[in-house]
Design an enzyme around this catalytic site. Sequence first.
Site, PDB file in Angstrom:
ATOM      1  N   ARG C  96     -26.239 -25.604  -7.710  1.00  0.00           N
ATOM      2  CA  ARG C  96     -26.615 -24.739  -8.830  1.00  0.00           C
ATOM      3  C   ARG C  96     -27.589 -23.658  -8.374  1.00  0.00           C
ATOM      4  NH1 ARG C  96     -28.993 -26.445 -14.795  1.00  0.00           N
ATOM      5  NH2 ARG C  96     -29.335 -24.311 -15.519  1.00  0.00           N
ATOM      6  N   ASN C 150     -19.948 -28.207 -17.265  1.00  0.00           N
ATOM      7  CA  ASN C 150     -19.927 -26.750 -17.335  1.00  0.00           C
ATOM      8  C   ASN C 150     -19.210 -26.131 -16.147  1.00  0.00           C
ATOM      9  OD1 ASN C 150     -20.933 -25.619 -19.653  1.00  0.00           O
ATOM     10  ND2 ASN C 150     -23.048 -26.117 -19.136  1.00  0.00           N
ATOM     11  N   CYS C 171     -19.562 -28.216 -26.137  1.00  0.00           N
ATOM     12  CA  CYS C 171     -20.775 -27.482 -25.782  1.00  0.00           C
ATOM     13  C   CYS C 171     -21.759 -27.746 -26.913  1.00  0.00           C
ATOM     14  CB  CYS C 171     -20.452 -26.001 -25.685  1.00  0.00           C
ATOM     15  SG  CYS C 171     -21.890 -24.966 -25.375  1.00  0.00           S
ATOM     16  N   HIS C 201     -19.445 -20.150 -24.818  1.00  0.00           N
ATOM     17  CA  HIS C 201     -20.501 -19.228 -24.366  1.00  0.00           C
ATOM     18  C   HIS C 201     -20.102 -17.767 -24.612  1.00  0.00           C
ATOM     19  CE1 HIS C 201     -22.851 -22.175 -21.573  1.00  0.00           C
ATOM     20  NE2 HIS C 201     -22.620 -22.667 -22.776  1.00  0.00           N
ATOM     21  N   TYR C 257     -25.610 -16.638 -24.910  1.00  0.00           N
ATOM     22  CA  TYR C 257     -25.050 -16.117 -23.664  1.00  0.00           C
ATOM     23  C   TYR C 257     -24.580 -14.666 -23.792  1.00  0.00           C
ATOM     24  CZ  TYR C 257     -25.652 -20.693 -21.745  1.00  0.00           C
ATOM     25  OH  TYR C 257     -26.225 -21.849 -21.282  1.00  0.00           O
TER      26      TYR C 257
END
Lengths: 438, 438, 438, 438
Positions: C96, C150, C171, C201, C257
Amino acid sequence: MKAGLKFAVIGAGSSYTPELIEGILQRQESLPVRELWLVDIPAGAKKLEIITGLTRRMAQAAGANLEIHATMDRPEAIRDADFVITQFRVGGLDAREKDERIPLKYGIIGQETTGPGGFCKAMRTIPVLMEICRDIEALSPNAWLINFTNPSGINTEAVLNYTKVRSIGLCNIPLCMKRDLARLLDVDPKRIDADFVGLNHMSFVPAVYLDGEDILPRVLELYRQDDPALHEKLEAISDIVWPDSFLDGMGMLTSPYHRYFYANRMMLEQEKADLAGPGCRAMQVRKVEHELFEIYADQAVHTKPKQLEQRGGACYSEAAISLIDAIYNDRKEVHTVNLKNRGAIADLDYDAVIEANALIGRRGAVPLTLGKMPRHVAGLIHAVKTYEQLTVQAAVERSYEGALMALMSSPFLDDFATAKAMLDEMIAAHPDYLGDLH
Amino acid sequence: MKAGLKFAVIGAGSSYTPELIEGILQRQESLPVRELWLVDIPAGAKKLEIITGLTRRMAQAAGANLEIHATMDRPEAIRDADFVITQFRVGGLDAREKDERIPLKYGIIGQETTGPGGFCKAMRTIPVLMEICRDIEALSPNAWLINFTNPSGINTEAVLNYTKVRSIGLCNIPLCMKRDLARLLDVDPKRIDADFVGLNHMSFVPAVYLDGEDILPRVLELYRQDDPALHEKLEAISDIVWPDSFLDGMGMLTSPYHRYFYANRMMLEQEKADLAGPGCRAMQVRKVEHELFEIYADQAVHTKPKQLEQRGGACYSEAAISLIDAIYNDRKEVHTVNLKNRGAIADLDYDAVIEANALIGRRGAVPLTLGKMPRHVAGLIHAVKTYEQLTVQAAVERSYEGALMALMSSPFLDDFATAKAMLDEMIAAHPDYLGDLH
Amino acid sequence: MKAGLKFAVIGAGSSYTPELIEGILQRQESLPVRELWLVDIPAGAKKLEIITGLTRRMAQAAGANLEIHATMDRPEAIRDADFVITQFRVGGLDAREKDERIPLKYGIIGQETTGPGGFCKAMRTIPVLMEICRDIEALSPNAWLINFTNPSGINTEAVLNYTKVRSIGLCNIPLCMKRDLARLLDVDPKRIDADFVGLNHMSFVPAVYLDGEDILPRVLELYRQDDPALHEKLEAISDIVWPDSFLDGMGMLTSPYHRYFYANRMMLEQEKADLAGPGCRAMQVRKVEHELFEIYADQAVHTKPKQLEQRGGACYSEAAISLIDAIYNDRKEVHTVNLKNRGAIADLDYDAVIEANALIGRRGAVPLTLGKMPRHVAGLIHAVKTYEQLTVQAAVERSYEGALMALMSSPFLDDFATAKAMLDEMIAAHPDYLGDLH
Amino acid sequence: MKAGLKFAVIGAGSSYTPELIEGILQRQESLPVRELWLVDIPAGAKKLEIITGLTRRMAQAAGANLEIHATMDRPEAIRDADFVITQFRVGGLDAREKDERIPLKYGIIGQETTGPGGFCKAMRTIPVLMEICRDIEALSPNAWLINFTNPSGINTEAVLNYTKVRSIGLCNIPLCMKRDLARLLDVDPKRIDADFVGLNHMSFVPAVYLDGEDILPRVLELYRQDDPALHEKLEAISDIVWPDSFLDGMGMLTSPYHRYFYANRMMLEQEKADLAGPGCRAMQVRKVEHELFEIYADQAVHTKPKQLEQRGGACYSEAAISLIDAIYNDRKEVHTVNLKNRGAIADLDYDAVIEANALIGRRGAVPLTLGKMPRHVAGLIHAVKTYEQLTVQAAVERSYEGALMALMSSPFLDDFATAKAMLDEMIAAHPDYLGDLH
């Protein structure tokens, strides 16, 4: 593409073949056919022999540089062919007679392309067409398959959705209609154009152009006059004399086959009367064919006999050979053909085969965009297309249940018991061709 | 939304009204109706009076806090209404009798919703519905119009595409089918769900759920047993005994009205026999109505009489009042209603009105997405929807030519001469209602 | 469905797991989980051990009748499972951190779901997800896969278009937004509904309902006040303070987002500042996780620690467990989930995965029809969905060229040289996960 | 159509006009232009005078039978015109300079068709175009409007969706690309065809045909050689040297304007360098124009000066005059033009204006069906088309909020604050043209 072309004609024993030969010979300069393979099955051996003889005499008379092969070895004919032309009739006129008789027993029009008769013909024809396509895929993957075999729209639906073969489906109606319109207006056919919206034997003409200007209102006015002298000029559409209110409401020209949908009662009576009198169409054609083959067999004959024109295939040769010429010579001309929709009719299934104007060139056929269907015919076009797709699927899968639901979905059927009885009688009547449904 | 609700019932002189009243009275706690306006026209004055009397007695017996108004002043009834319920019949049973008789003369089924009879009814009904909607737009723009008036799907198509009124169309068939299925399976109706794909009186059931699990195969198996004891449990769909091959091919349950499309010959014979014997449906209903109104007029009666159930409107009250309750109380329940497609059926016209499961709440009805139609019924659904859209357009525009093409586009018509003769006879039979077509 | 349920949690070593466990334990009555299989990979062995210990203590404290299995044998866990919950992170926080750092080098936002970071994560994750799906297809074909991993929308796109597994993507944002709105309006969350149009998102909120009435104007008014006290009530959407002209033009609420698309410059500066200061998000989370696992390891802890809430996964447990409960108990509730479009958004690809309200029951999720997209966001939704479809295809096919064109098609990229350099750096940074692209 | 044609050229003071004149004079035989009306506004009086003088000298030298009118009375010029050609520039080169400079300040490419510059130009141009169309609707409803005015695709979108005028939009790029390809392959341009998928300045070339055979692979191979001698042969697309990986991934040729989307960083640097050095494009053009008009004013000049070719409008005349010739003479040739989609691109908005191959004849332009878009560019095409539709709507409605959301929806914008600041600066810079936004 090669300079010397190889053509394979499947079902070459057909009485139409001299039409095709004439077309080939007339275009020798632009279309350099060097090998012509005439293919048929053993049952057609005698006819094939006669046709081959006539073809040789015609070629010689025309001074053509053309190898002519007659064969029952279909793969050999297809190998490396540039164009494969299919014009066969599975089961011959005997089968056609059944297509025309059986539905009539149930009070439904009997016809070899539209309605249950066409359904039955498609169920017999598609398996053979699939075999031919497998041969093409293996032996001449770049060949063009030009399909004449009826029901032409359904067959092309099968080829384009179940094989990889490059194919264009053909019917002589659109070309004949344009010819008729030119005759009606007394102008050179080259000055006439028309839009076609719909499917094979189910296409409507929302616009007719003379030198690019829409003259449909003038054409409808002429129709309205109901003047025999005018109607004599019409061949393909001669007997379509609709009442004014129909023309007003429709706002389009219709195809001859629309009579089965919009004047069904009259057509049904006429078919019954024919059967009681001169015989159904297959019976009449059988007689004509017999006479034609006698002429073809005459060693003195070396051109296409006039009598062929009565057979009903006017424009066939021109439709086919001019299409092939447009492909080979990349002419970018507009022809009316059967091909995949891909959005040309925006509110019809993307993969459906439609009959539409298309630009023809070496890359094949690209349809001209038509937009959305006129609403007053959209329902019928949807219904017929769905019936055709179901028929093709059933024919490919050889499914009894699928065939039953396909037949039931035809606009001519409104009764399941009738559909089932009719299908069962068709199967019993064609054990060799439909016995494999399961 | 206000705490005290105003309801207007248009066509309140109907024999069904006590159903509705009972429904309202049973839900007093959750649905605080304070004003009930019963509206009819002068020709229905007598019936309205009887219904109003019964309604008052029923309300009193139920101890309801409810003002009851009987009026012929429709705008006054509509002003500030929260819910307007339409259940009127333009021309009454006399007109219905014509809807049933005229098509039969032409060898076509005569029925007041499906086919030419329904077409004729729509042509009479839509102008009145448009007037009601203009009133609502002006006098109670936030009201919900709950339409029962047949042909319900076509009428809702008109309201949702030609007015700004918030409206939901209703039919009792889907609810009745679910009831029947519960009875067949011997379970609480609440445990049963079903998907509906299509249009009013033209919707198919591709899945039946018991506690959320698809049990359609089990249901089809029960159908197949053809056990009279089982079929007795079915009311709405009791006489639909399809052969196994139909059920196999269809793979879905059908609506009772599908018999006109898939067993047309049987239905036509049955209608002819009825007419020759006990009379067409309108004639039978006339008798039942007469008896009902005698009972309604009896001052001793203050509940909904049992005899009403035979009238054929089972579940009507529940369909309507539970729908209104779900809107008012924002219940987010699934009901099967008529509403705009908007993609719910992906391959059907975006603006078309469909019959589908929808989530009901204060914001109205939101359809559950259905995906694409099963191909073997897609053609028929397209054809019927197109016919409906053309009918609505002709009815709104009062166009003779439009009406003719709409009728011609019905799957029951295959002959223009027949369509024209039938339309002309309809117009002659209904000079007050169809005389304005031009 | 069985009375005793088997759950498999893939990636159970996640610090979020106690959320999930708490959810399961709170619903013991309605959701009879009997077997809980916690699955991770060797690299996560230590964390899995800690989580398993805490899970056992939590279960014991709750008096739950629950077998708890910790395993690295994923197929064994999946075999006969009723629900498989995926919440794994391929490459862990180290990966990440790269997702967040690499794009920033190129002047593009670095984020683990939206933009190039999410792309890189999807390319690593989808192959693992495909393996899990192959296991489910073979070992528990009726299981439901509830995917949290994700980028959730992209991963669900992969599962629903490249496997036969029944799956719903989740989500927490939609649920959190509804919570925030309830807090803002000071009402019970149950009274709040909202429409969601778009993708995970990337979904817009064109309507907010309080008791079924659209109160979006009131919400926008509150936003406009820019009152810190009000904004404190917002958690998921707290820092979204758009100028009035944006809110006016948009006419919808946006997702957190959307800041990357509509306030990119601000977000880019903020990410750069974070990296220069407290570290990118992965670095911050790593610290939080370390602290959390210390608490989890404490044998005295037998409930979900408060500190977990800071981790950012608010509502996760509720979103997941309430969804599973709605499926198992056939509750027919509306949840906001990721699922196939099938026409719900009429002008978006039929097979695309969208985030939408859907009716949830034992048969799964059926989206509520949304109609056409508001035009001012349609272009962006199309662009992002296309990018996602290309990413999925490239990830499944492991195609370098496909990956490059997918990345290039992201709205964040406008320069091929940059896209190529970035992809090459990603591959170099993740040899174990992306080295197989070819 | 009349034998003697009347042409009106709006914006005739343009330095391009001699191109057009030359084209008209070269086709005197097939295109009998008898009246040529040169129209401009007072600010362009001087230029118009010079152009008119040159036009008269050119016509005389060519021995043309042509009435030449110079006027500021636009309606008079439009009355009964057969073809109206629009090539005006609202605000002239000063406005263009602002279109190029303002976006650069915000770090966004400044260009007069693509991106914010084109947006600003469209906002200025569309109101004038609407006025012209109102004139045509009233004074010459059968005229063809041939629009050159940039941004050509957006302007045509406005005309075809907000007026009843028959119009075709034109750009020289497609014709130039085909010319370049012919030069690259050293063949007669007539042997070259190409498919175009997309929008003006946003169309992709998925196939290039030589004599009807797709030779795209060969073209891509030549591109790959990166041989300066080859690239010299390219004019329109000379400087598009994409890396192999881009060409492989794209599998299509791109338009010169795609560099703004796929090589944005390079283009931005180049524009900044130009501005710092020789000046932005408007500044360079101003110099060229000045020189051109000096030549045009020279009474000795009576042919199109060579120097005009450097101006950048290669093929303009041919594109326009050959198109008009194909309409007038019903040639049924394929031209690449801007027109309504109507399903030609199946997965793009039905009413959107696209740039596509179309069959041109007296009836206008009918697009060739293209099927679905290649997925890797579908997102971008959708995004740009949506931006264009929003821009047109805002320009027609003169809406500030609409303009802001349109600009924000451009793929070049990712930041609302930036969009708003830029729009406000544009309005301030063009008070006469944008001051009416509200």
